[in-house]
Design a protein around this motif. Structure first.
Motif, PDB file in Angstrom:
ATOM      1  N   ILE A   1       0.863  -1.286   0.052  1.00  0.00           N
ATOM      2  CA  ILE A   1      -0.039   0.108  -0.153  1.00  0.00           C
ATOM      3  C   ILE A   1       0.881   1.212  -0.100  1.00  0.00           C
ATOM      4  O   ILE A   1       0.562   2.195  -0.893  1.00  0.00           O
ATOM      5  CB  ILE A   1      -0.991  -0.019   1.328  1.00  0.00           C
ATOM      6  CG1 ILE A   1      -1.838  -1.149   1.016  1.00  0.00           C
ATOM      7  CG2 ILE A   1      -1.851   1.334   1.330  1.00  0.00           C
ATOM      8  CD1 ILE A   1      -2.975  -1.186   2.094  1.00  0.00           C
ATOM      9  N   LEU A   2       1.968   1.347   0.863  1.00  0.00           N
ATOM     10  CA  LEU A   2       2.628   2.636   0.960  1.00  0.00           C
ATOM     11  C   LEU A   2       3.473   2.785  -0.285  1.00  0.00           C
ATOM     12  O   LEU A   2       3.809   3.602  -0.734  1.00  0.00           O
ATOM     13  CB  LEU A   2       3.540   2.442   2.094  1.00  0.00           C
ATOM     14  CG  LEU A   2       2.829   2.592   3.428  1.00  0.00           C
ATOM     15  CD1 LEU A   2       4.085   2.739   4.770  1.00  0.00           C
ATOM     16  CD2 LEU A   2       2.398   4.054   3.472  1.00  0.00           C
TER      17      LEU A   2
ATOM     18  N   SER B   1       2.933   1.820  -3.296  1.00  0.00           N
ATOM     19  CA  SER B   1       1.894   2.247  -4.265  1.00  0.00           C
ATOM     20  C   SER B   1       1.603   3.931  -4.007  1.00  0.00           C
ATOM     21  O   SER B   1       1.426   4.527  -5.034  1.00  0.00           O
ATOM     22  CB  SER B   1       0.746   1.553  -4.358  1.00  0.00           C
ATOM     23  OG  SER B   1       0.878   0.026  -4.900  1.00  0.00           O
ATOM     24  N   TYR B   2       1.282   3.960  -2.911  1.00  0.00           N
ATOM     25  CA  TYR B   2       1.011   5.328  -2.619  1.00  0.00           C
ATOM     26  C   TYR B   2       2.087   6.414  -3.010  1.00  0.00           C
ATOM     27  O   TYR B   2       1.929   7.383  -3.590  1.00  0.00           O
ATOM     28  CB  TYR B   2       0.706   5.566  -1.054  1.00  0.00           C
ATOM     29  CG  TYR B   2       0.654   6.854  -0.284  1.00  0.00           C
ATOM     30  CD1 TYR B   2      -0.077   7.952  -0.580  1.00  0.00           C
ATOM     31  CD2 TYR B   2       2.021   7.294   0.353  1.00  0.00           C
ATOM     32  CE1 TYR B   2      -0.008   9.131  -0.403  1.00  0.00           C
ATOM     33  CE2 TYR B   2       2.097   8.580   0.933  1.00  0.00           C
ATOM     34  CZ  TYR B   2       1.284   9.581   0.435  1.00  0.00           C
ATOM     35  OH  TYR B   2       1.129  10.799   1.149  1.00  0.00           O
ATOM     36  N   TYR B   3       3.441   5.843  -2.528  1.00  0.00           N
ATOM     37  CA  TYR B   3       4.579   6.971  -2.773  1.00  0.00           C
ATOM     38  C   TYR B   3       4.891   7.163  -4.218  1.00  0.00           C
ATOM     39  O   TYR B   3       5.011   8.109  -4.906  1.00  0.00           O
ATOM     40  CB  TYR B   3       5.595   6.214  -1.991  1.00  0.00           C
ATOM     41  CG  TYR B   3       5.716   6.363  -0.392  1.00  0.00           C
ATOM     42  CD1 TYR B   3       5.566   7.553   0.151  1.00  0.00           C
ATOM     43  CD2 TYR B   3       6.108   5.410   0.141  1.00  0.00           C
ATOM     44  CE1 TYR B   3       5.550   7.717   1.608  1.00  0.00           C
ATOM     45  CE2 TYR B   3       6.298   5.302   1.625  1.00  0.00           C
ATOM     46  CZ  TYR B   3       5.882   6.714   2.289  1.00  0.00           C
ATOM     47  OH  TYR B   3       6.018   6.797   3.626  1.00  0.00           O
TER      48      TYR B   3
ATOM     49  N   SER C   1       2.001   9.145  -5.973  1.00  0.00           N
ATOM     50  CA  SER C   1       1.833  10.530  -5.303  1.00  0.00           C
ATOM     51  C   SER C   1       3.058  11.104  -6.027  1.00  0.00           C
ATOM     52  O   SER C   1       2.818  12.378  -6.298  1.00  0.00           O
ATOM     53  CB  SER C   1       1.792  10.720  -3.793  1.00  0.00           C
ATOM     54  OG  SER C   1       0.829  10.041  -3.349  1.00  0.00           O
TER      55      SER C   1
ATOM     56  N   GLY D   1       2.475   9.753   4.597  1.00  0.00           N
ATOM     57  CA  GLY D   1       2.664   8.348   4.564  1.00  0.00           C
ATOM     58  C   GLY D   1       2.981   7.836   5.944  1.00  0.00           C
ATOM     59  O   GLY D   1       2.437   6.837   6.357  1.00  0.00           O
TER      60      GLY D   1
END
Length: 355
Positions: free
Chosen positions: A212-213, A215-217, A220, A279
């Motif tokens: 999840i992190l 993909s988020y980083y 973003s 994050g």
């Protein structure tokens, strides 16, 4: 007649010694099988759920295999080429980034480059130490884990081993349970259940957090317009399983690239920093408590120690088995403390009176 405890301990000590010798001497050979076992362990709950929905074990394994192939093909066609391209570009641009940083430091802090200054000598000594260390690491990596032949072997053997182990997982675990010493089977089952709970919470939970992190980083940073955003997000997500390390490494790399790319555009540079702050807030307050839990029992320092020791002794395979071994040792240590607190050694005469 039950064997004396001393003799039992000697037998189990021999077993542990044999396993350690095998890991030390056959580490590269065992790597695909260790990875295959890890993959089978991770996806076994999915197979169990499919079985509860009415599928046979073979059917559940087939569904998981087809799904994994489809996901792999999508990643291979969409994500992997871009990721590889960005990683190569990142490696190529790092020397230029270092040169610019050196020029910036020379203009702002000329004393650092005065060969007679203490600061310059300290930095030079540190640089030489890091250079020699990373040369050794690079030689080790190129000599074993990432050679082309080993990568091909891993790609071919790991999925095959995973499928076979997943297909027979329940049968194997039941058979192992039947082979346990009868006198100690209840205690071993209890400890094994606790170890499984720790591993399930940590590995599966932290794996989800990393995904999840990462993909988020990646998303973003690409939306902000940072070059190599996908690669930086991948690196940050990959090392998130060690608390705070992912944010430190990914944040330092991302902010360094942002300074190089957006110098003067402080809004964009600040947005990169805010992305990693958000994050960390999401990870610490929601993802880790929700997906991993607070009772895992794997302290970050204990985890780092296990990874360092087993990686040094047994190489890459040692790093793979470090987390399960650390979890097992943690559970066994807590069990030993319970036994000690309930023993005459701790309670003294009061324990004897209570008996």
């Amino acid at each position: 007649m039950t064997l004396p405890v001393k003799k039992q301990m000697s037998y189990w000590g021999i077993v542990a010694l044999v396993i350690a010798v095998l890991l030390w001497t056959l580490g590269d050979v065992l790597l695909p099988f260790v990875l295959g076992g890890a993959v089978a362990y991770l996806i076994d709950p999915i197979a169990d759920r499919l079985e509860n929905m009415g599928l046979s074990r073979a059917g559940a394994t087939a569904v998981i295999t087809v799904g994994a192939i489809l996901v792999f093909l999508v990643l291979l066609l969409v994500v992997v080429p871009t990721l590889i391209f960005q990683m190569i570009e990142l490696v190529q641009v790092l020397p230029e980034l270092f040169r610019d940083a050196r020029s910036f430091a020379f203009d702002r802090f000329p004393s650092l480059f005065d060969e007679t200054s203490q600061m310059h000598q300290t930095i030079a000594s540190l640089a030489d130490s890091l250079k020699s260390h990373w040369v050794g690491v690079l030689e080790t990596v190129l000599g074993s884990a990432v050679s082309l032949l080993n990568i091909v072997v891993l790609i071919i053997i790991v999925p095959v081993v995973s499928i076979y182990l997943l297909l027979d997982w329940d049968r194997m675990t039941n058979r192992i349970g039947e082979l346990l010493p009868r006198d100690h089977a209840p205690v071993i089952h209890r400890l094994a259940g606790e170890i499984d709970a720790v591993l399930a919470s940590f590995i599966r939970g932290m794996g989800t957090v990393c995904l999840i992190l990462g993909s988020y980083y990646a998303v973003s940073l690409m939306l902000v317009g940072l070059n190599f955003g996908l690669a930086v997000g991948f690196i940050a997500g990959l090392v998130t399983f060690i608390p705070y390390l992912g944010a430190l490494i990914g944040g330092a790399l991302a902010i360094g690239l942002a300074l190089f790319q957006f110098w003067g555009d402080w809004w964009s540079i600040g947005m990169v920093g805010v992305i990693f702050v958000i994050g960390q807030v999401i990870e610490g307050n929601y993802l880790t408590p929700k997906l991993v839990g607070n009772s895992v029992g794997l302290h970050p320092v204990w985890l780092l120690l296990a990874l360092s020791v087993f990686g040094s002794l047994f190489g890459f395979v040692g790093m793979l088995v470090a987390v399960p071994v650390a979890a097992a040792l943690g559970v066994i240590a807590r069990f030993a403390v319970e036994q000690y607190l309930d023993s005459r050694l701790y309670q003294g005469e009061s324990h004897q009176d209570a008996d």
